[in-house]
Design a protein around this motif. Structure first.
Motif, PDB file in Angstrom:
ATOM      1  N   PHE A  13      34.115  36.297  34.091  1.00  0.00           N
ATOM      2  CA  PHE A  13      34.198  37.386  35.065  1.00  0.00           C
ATOM      3  C   PHE A  13      34.243  38.731  34.337  1.00  0.00           C
ATOM      4  O   PHE A  13      35.203  39.492  34.460  1.00  0.00           O
ATOM      5  CB  PHE A  13      35.463  37.220  35.933  1.00  0.00           C
ATOM      6  N   PRO A  14      33.211  39.041  33.555  1.00  0.00           N
ATOM      7  CA  PRO A  14      33.258  40.229  32.682  1.00  0.00           C
ATOM      8  C   PRO A  14      33.461  41.537  33.429  1.00  0.00           C
ATOM      9  O   PRO A  14      34.068  42.466  32.899  1.00  0.00           O
ATOM     10  CB  PRO A  14      31.893  40.196  31.975  1.00  0.00           C
ATOM     11  N   GLN A  15      32.983  41.621  34.682  1.00  0.00           N
ATOM     12  CA  GLN A  15      33.105  42.877  35.422  1.00  0.00           C
ATOM     13  C   GLN A  15      34.524  43.117  35.920  1.00  0.00           C
ATOM     14  O   GLN A  15      34.872  44.244  36.287  1.00  0.00           O
ATOM     15  CB  GLN A  15      32.138  42.872  36.625  1.00  0.00           C
ATOM     16  N   GLU A  16      35.344  42.066  35.949  1.00  0.00           N
ATOM     17  CA  GLU A  16      36.691  42.183  36.513  1.00  0.00           C
ATOM     18  C   GLU A  16      37.774  42.249  35.437  1.00  0.00           C
ATOM     19  O   GLU A  16      38.963  42.278  35.766  1.00  0.00           O
ATOM     20  CB  GLU A  16      36.960  40.997  37.441  1.00  0.00           C
ATOM     21  N   VAL A  17      37.379  42.262  34.173  1.00  0.00           N
ATOM     22  CA  VAL A  17      38.352  42.168  33.082  1.00  0.00           C
ATOM     23  C   VAL A  17      38.634  43.533  32.482  1.00  0.00           C
ATOM     24  O   VAL A  17      37.715  44.318  32.238  1.00  0.00           O
ATOM     25  CB  VAL A  17      37.837  41.192  31.992  1.00  0.00           C
ATOM     26  N   HIS A  18      39.930  43.806  32.270  1.00  0.00           N
ATOM     27  CA  HIS A  18      40.358  45.004  31.564  1.00  0.00           C
ATOM     28  C   HIS A  18      41.205  44.538  30.376  1.00  0.00           C
ATOM     29  O   HIS A  18      42.092  43.691  30.542  1.00  0.00           O
ATOM     30  CB  HIS A  18      41.189  45.904  32.485  1.00  0.00           C
TER      31      HIS A  18
END
Length: 476
Positions: free
Chosen positions: A57-62
């Motif tokens: 889930f690269p777009q949701e990771v910080h």
């Protein structure tokens, strides 16, 4: 306390299905970065889960916030595990091993049954994977049991449902699309008696040939067994634990002596002969040959006609639909034990948005009025087996904003979940005040860690861990 509701909802994300998803990763020299009661938190636990989310889930990771959320979820789970051990909640190692076996088996099947591909992907043998996952899975099960124990028997009363609904601002009420409730009666065609007898005679003859030495078990299994997977292995099923097989098969195989070949037995899959190769307690190594009686076109047509006659009985009010399900339906269908009502696996209730229905089901019920029964529909499953169904349209709603008249069951579920969250939050607060909590200073900037530490009866902002391990990162 609001964020605890998020923890409750995501508490058990660290399941075997996720931890097995990490695959090969760079080796991380470990260190303890936290403690909740008697449960320690390792840096590797956070980093493994972080990299899993980053890959999937690269777009949701910080890089900071995601690690903080993972830490809080692990802390919540460890709080449950710690209390479960204090309360003597029982999760046996046998149960853990059975679940690991089932989950690993499912992953291997998803990889086409290729064990070498599994071991290459995870960088460990199957036995090493199972050993690696035993303690994490047991902790997960302990946390689940403890959470269920805390919220057991919590239900929203009718007055609480109304109060919950009235507390929601009207502009915040959910908008529901058109939904239906359906029931089904499912019948599977069966081979006729003559075909069944021919199949039984054939497998009996195979057994006689093996016992007389005319042919080997392996040769017949590879050539004739309808269990293609084991057939390629000469019928070998490998080592399996008690509870793996259907009842008739298991009762037979566990009563055999090593080297003994059973008489033919019948299960839902067909006729088997079984040879026990070796037994160790509740584990057996066996092989079998399966012959499945062939269902003919005539057999299928008989089933279709029989179901059509049952449909006529229901339409003429000779028998209620749910009673017809109990008398004539197949208990292999999930809906059988629910009076034929079909459960939406996405939501756990019996409501389907029209767009969620499978195309064949959609076209079967779309023109029905509530209470009407569909024509007989033929379905083919993934294995190629055919079955026949009729549907009853129980209810249909138009698109609308949530209201108590049409959506009471859904609102009751929401009110019950809210009540459970309140009960669980209260439990968490009480446990926090009685539990030692310790978190490495590098995580003190996480938004909610101050709350955890502030509520704990005893905490330390430690730089030197209870048993520090130098990981070469300079974070000690």
């Amino acid at each position: 306390m609001k964020y605890f509701q998020q923890i409750t909802a995501t508490l058990l994300l660290c399941s075997l299905s996720i931890t097995l998803g990490f695959g090969q990763s760079k080796t991380l020299l470990d260190k303890v970065i936290g403690q909740v009661g008697g449960e320690f938190i390792l840096l590797s636990e956070i980093e493994q889960q972080y990299h899993y989310y980053k890959e999937n889930f690269p777009q949701e990771v910080h890089p900071i916030n995601t690690r903080c959320e993972i830490l809080e979820n692990i802390m919540a789970q460890n709080l449950l595990v710690n209390q479960a051990k204090l309360d003597s909640v029982i999760v046996s190692w046998e149960e853990v091993d059975m679940q690991i076996e089932a989950r690993v088996e499912r992953i291997v099947q998803q990889m086409g049954g290729d064990i070498s591909a599994f071991e290459e992907f995870y960088g460990m043998t199957i036995d090493q994977v199972k050993a690696d996952q035993r303690q994490p899975l047991r902790n997960q099960l302990l946390a689940e049991r403890m959470q269920m124990q805390v919220t057991a028997n919590v239900r929203a009363t009718p007055s609480e449902v109304v109060d919950f609904f009235n507390s929601i601002p009207r502009d915040s009420l959910p908008f529901y699309n058109s939904e239906v409730q359906i029931a089904e009666l499912v019948m599977f065609p069966e081979a006729n008696q003559e075909t069944r007898e021919q199949t039984l005679n054939r497998i009996t003859e195979f057994r006689n040939q093996i016992i007389s030495g005319q042919r080997s078990f392996e040769e017949i299994a590879r050539t004739f067994s309808d269990d293609v997977g084991s057939g390629r292995q000469g019928g070998n099923l490998g080592w399996q634990r008690r509870g793996t097989f259907v009842a008739e098969f298991e009762a037979t195989v566990f009563n055999l002596e090593p080297g003994e070949i059973s008489d033919p037995i019948e299960t839902e899959f067909g006729f088997h002969i079984i040879e026990l190769l070796e037994r160790r307690g509740n584990n057996i190594n066996a092989r079998h040959i399966l012959l499945t009686p062939r269902v003919s076109t005539e057999d299928r047509e008989l089933t279709r006609n029989h179901l059509d006659s049952i449909r006529t009985m229901i339409i003429r009010d000779s028998i209620p639909f749910d009673q017809a399900v109990r008398i004539f339906g197949s208990d292999k269908a999930q809906s059988y034990h629910n009076g034929g009502r079909v459960v939406n696996n996405m939501t756990g209730n019996t409501f389907f948005e029209v767009g969620e229905l499978e195309p064949d089901v959609y076209f079967a019920i779309i023109d029905l009025q509530v209470g009407e029964i569909s024509e007989v529909i033929e379905f083919t499953d993934r294995s190629g087996d055919r079955k026949y169904k009729i549907f009853e349209l129980i209810s249909r709603t138009r698109p609308h904003r949530a209201n108590l008249q049409q959506d009471y069951a859904k609102i009751r579920e929401l009110a019950t979940e809210y009540k459970r969250a309140q009960k669980f939050n209260k439990w968490l607060m009480n446990r926090l005040s009685d539990t030692y909590i310790n978190v490495h200073k590098m995580y003190h900037e996480c938004p909610n860690i101050e709350f955890w530490l502030g509520e704990s009866k005893d905490m330390a902002e430690f730089e030197h861990l209870p048993y520090p391990m130098d990981d070469g990162t300079g974070l000690n």
